[in-house]
Design a protein around this motif. Structure first.
Motif, PDB file in Angstrom:
ATOM      1  N   TRP A  58       1.069  -1.480  -0.080  1.00 17.80           N
ATOM      2  CA  TRP A  58       0.267  -0.046  -0.113  1.00 17.80           C
ATOM      3  C   TRP A  58       0.792   1.214  -0.093  1.00 17.80           C
ATOM      4  N   PRO A  59       0.382   2.284  -0.329  1.00 18.86           N
ATOM      5  CA  PRO A  59       0.615   3.819  -0.235  1.00 18.86           C
ATOM      6  C   PRO A  59       1.684   4.292   0.905  1.00 18.86           C
ATOM      7  N   THR A  60       2.591   4.012   1.119  1.00 20.93           N
ATOM      8  CA  THR A  60       3.328   4.861   2.171  1.00 20.93           C
ATOM      9  C   THR A  60       2.850   6.268   2.836  1.00 20.93           C
ATOM     10  N   ALA A  63       3.656   9.133   0.454  1.00 22.64           N
ATOM     11  CA  ALA A  63       3.834   9.168  -0.684  1.00 22.64           C
ATOM     12  C   ALA A  63       2.492   9.789  -1.081  1.00 22.64           C
ATOM     13  N   GLY A  64       2.008  10.153   0.063  1.00 19.70           N
ATOM     14  CA  GLY A  64       0.038  11.183  -0.770  1.00 19.70           C
ATOM     15  C   GLY A  64      -0.725  10.278  -1.306  1.00 19.70           C
ATOM     16  N   THR A  65      -1.781  10.012  -1.154  1.00 23.65           N
ATOM     17  CA  THR A  65      -2.982   9.659  -1.636  1.00 23.65           C
ATOM     18  C   THR A  65      -3.816   9.762  -2.762  1.00 23.65           C
ATOM     19  N   SER A  66      -2.474  10.685  -3.817  1.00 25.31           N
ATOM     20  CA  SER A  66      -3.223  10.337  -4.538  1.00 25.31           C
ATOM     21  C   SER A  66      -2.900   9.049  -6.609  1.00 25.31           C
ATOM     22  N   GLU A  67      -1.664   8.204  -5.609  1.00 22.74           N
ATOM     23  CA  GLU A  67      -1.601   7.163  -5.649  1.00 22.74           C
ATOM     24  C   GLU A  67      -3.100   5.755  -6.299  1.00 22.74           C
ATOM     25  N   PRO A  68      -3.369   5.359  -7.410  1.00 23.01           N
ATOM     26  CA  PRO A  68      -4.443   4.677  -7.397  1.00 23.01           C
ATOM     27  C   PRO A  68      -3.823   3.254  -6.749  1.00 23.01           C
ATOM     28  N   LEU A  69      -5.697   2.842  -6.464  1.00 17.03           N
ATOM     29  CA  LEU A  69      -5.505   1.681  -5.247  1.00 17.03           C
ATOM     30  C   LEU A  69      -5.439   0.054  -6.710  1.00 17.03           C
ATOM     31  N   THR A 104      -0.529  -9.817  -8.208  1.00 19.82           N
ATOM     32  CA  THR A 104      -1.592  -8.637  -8.434  1.00 19.82           C
ATOM     33  C   THR A 104      -0.548  -7.094  -8.598  1.00 19.82           C
ATOM     34  N   GLY A 105      -0.764  -7.184  -9.700  1.00 19.97           N
ATOM     35  CA  GLY A 105      -0.333  -5.942 -10.049  1.00 19.97           C
ATOM     36  C   GLY A 105       1.168  -6.017 -10.782  1.00 19.97           C
ATOM     37  N   PRO A 106       1.717  -5.187 -10.769  1.00 19.63           N
ATOM     38  CA  PRO A 106       3.053  -5.077 -10.731  1.00 19.63           C
ATOM     39  C   PRO A 106       4.404  -6.109  -9.697  1.00 19.63           C
ATOM     40  N   GLN A 107       5.284  -7.115 -10.886  1.00 17.70           N
ATOM     41  CA  GLN A 107       5.641  -7.677  -9.683  1.00 17.70           C
ATOM     42  C   GLN A 107       7.204  -7.900  -9.218  1.00 17.70           C
ATOM     43  N   ARG A 108       7.119  -6.339  -9.278  1.00 15.55           N
ATOM     44  CA  ARG A 108       8.261  -5.624  -8.913  1.00 15.55           C
ATOM     45  C   ARG A 108       8.906  -4.636  -7.183  1.00 15.55           C
ATOM     46  N   LEU A 109       9.419  -3.914  -6.643  1.00 10.44           N
ATOM     47  CA  LEU A 109       9.237  -3.363  -5.522  1.00 10.44           C
ATOM     48  C   LEU A 109       8.926  -2.152  -6.130  1.00 10.44           C
ATOM     49  N   GLN A 110       8.082  -1.398  -5.514  1.00 13.74           N
ATOM     50  CA  GLN A 110       7.890   0.286  -5.967  1.00 13.74           C
ATOM     51  C   GLN A 110       8.572   1.056  -5.050  1.00 13.74           C
ATOM     52  N   PRO A 111       9.088   2.223  -5.244  1.00 14.86           N
ATOM     53  CA  PRO A 111       9.232   3.141  -4.189  1.00 14.86           C
ATOM     54  C   PRO A 111       7.994   3.621  -3.602  1.00 14.86           C
ATOM     55  N   GLY A 112       8.019   4.652  -2.491  1.00 17.36           N
ATOM     56  CA  GLY A 112       6.797   4.900  -1.912  1.00 17.36           C
ATOM     57  C   GLY A 112       5.455   3.634  -1.781  1.00 17.36           C
ATOM     58  N   ASP A 130       1.609 -15.784  13.485  1.00 20.51           N
ATOM     59  CA  ASP A 130       1.484 -14.857  12.291  1.00 20.51           C
ATOM     60  C   ASP A 130       2.458 -14.418  11.489  1.00 20.51           C
ATOM     61  N   ILE A 131       3.394 -15.067  11.336  1.00 17.12           N
ATOM     62  CA  ILE A 131       4.525 -14.299  10.707  1.00 17.12           C
ATOM     63  C   ILE A 131       4.348 -12.849   9.413  1.00 17.12           C
ATOM     64  N   VAL A 132       4.670 -12.218  10.232  1.00 13.76           N
ATOM     65  CA  VAL A 132       4.628 -10.963   9.312  1.00 13.76           C
ATOM     66  C   VAL A 132       6.303 -10.240   9.641  1.00 13.76           C
ATOM     67  N   VAL A 133       6.554  -9.322   8.285  1.00 14.47           N
ATOM     68  CA  VAL A 133       7.287  -8.919   8.159  1.00 14.47           C
ATOM     69  C   VAL A 133       7.020  -7.357   7.372  1.00 14.47           C
ATOM     70  N   TYR A 134       7.177  -6.444   7.949  1.00  8.28           N
ATOM     71  CA  TYR A 134       7.158  -5.066   7.054  1.00  8.28           C
ATOM     72  C   TYR A 134       8.005  -4.712   6.785  1.00  8.28           C
ATOM     73  N   PHE A 135       8.072  -3.981   5.223  1.00  5.18           N
ATOM     74  CA  PHE A 135       9.342  -2.999   4.722  1.00  5.18           C
ATOM     75  C   PHE A 135       9.146  -2.255   3.699  1.00  5.18           C
ATOM     76  N   THR A 136       9.698  -1.638   3.061  1.00  8.35           N
ATOM     77  CA  THR A 136       9.594  -0.319   2.072  1.00  8.35           C
ATOM     78  C   THR A 136      11.240  -0.760   1.348  1.00  8.35           C
ATOM     79  N   THR A 137      11.171  -0.320  -0.216  1.00  8.40           N
ATOM     80  CA  THR A 137      11.644  -0.170  -0.627  1.00  8.40           C
ATOM     81  C   THR A 137      13.498   0.061   0.087  1.00  8.40           C
TER      82      THR A 137
END
Length: 168
Positions: A58-60, A63-69, A104-112, A130-137
């Motif tokens: 999801w958008p960080t 990143a703003g809220t203008s990114e399309p879902l 689902t969607g592009p299969q690559r890391l995306q900034p933001g 529940d095993i979870v790891v959160y991260f950003t590019t």
């Protein structure tokens, strides 16, 4: 006083009826390989298996809220498919075929974007987890050689192995 007792009773009833939530475990890590490809490791405790695995994003906040879902990127289980998730190391956007996932969607890391690799399932002789790891590019790009991102921080592979050993 009557309102207070009603409120306390409602909260206690909700807790009792809601049951326990799965224990959060730090049994997954993400890193970039020598070529810059994101790689994930899921290490389950001996005798355990997962029943669901998913990569979502999801958008960080910044990143703003203008990114399309529809820019959602990741993968999820095929609808109605039984899954047996096991210990694995794999390219992040190519989970093991036995996990029966759908991209689902592009299969690559995306900034933001913030990503979550999430595995759920039963534990041998214990409550589910529940095993979870959160991260950003940006988190992955800051890793030094030999480091992984796990438990919301950068650490060495040895430290991740110790973290898993302590959790199991």
């Amino acid at each position: 006083m009557k309102r207070f007792l009603v409120a306390v009773g409602a909260v206690a009833g909700g807790v009792l009826l809601g049951g326990c939530s799965p224990a959060q475990q730090s049994l997954a890590a993400v890193r970039l390989d020598e070529d810059g490809t994101p790689v994930a490791t899921v290490r389950l405790c001996d005798g355990d298996h997962g029943s669901r695995a998913e990569l979502s994003s999801w958008p960080t906040k910044d990143a703003g809220t203008s990114e399309p879902l529809d820019q959602q990127t990741g993968w999820r289980p095929d609808f109605g498919t039984a899954v047996e998730v096991s210990t694995a190391t794999f390219p992040l956007f190519s989970p093991p075929a036995a996990w029966h996932t759908e991209a689902t969607g592009p299969q690559r890391l995306q900034p933001g974007r913030t990503y979550a690799l999430d595995v759920t399932g039963p534990r041998a002789g214990s409550d589910p987890y529940d095993i979870v790891v959160y991260f950003t590019t940006a988190d992955l790009n800051r890793l030094k050689p030999g480091q992984v991102w796990a438990d919301s921080r950068a650490m060495s592979q040895d430290d991740f192995d110790d973290l898993v050993d302590d959790a199991c």
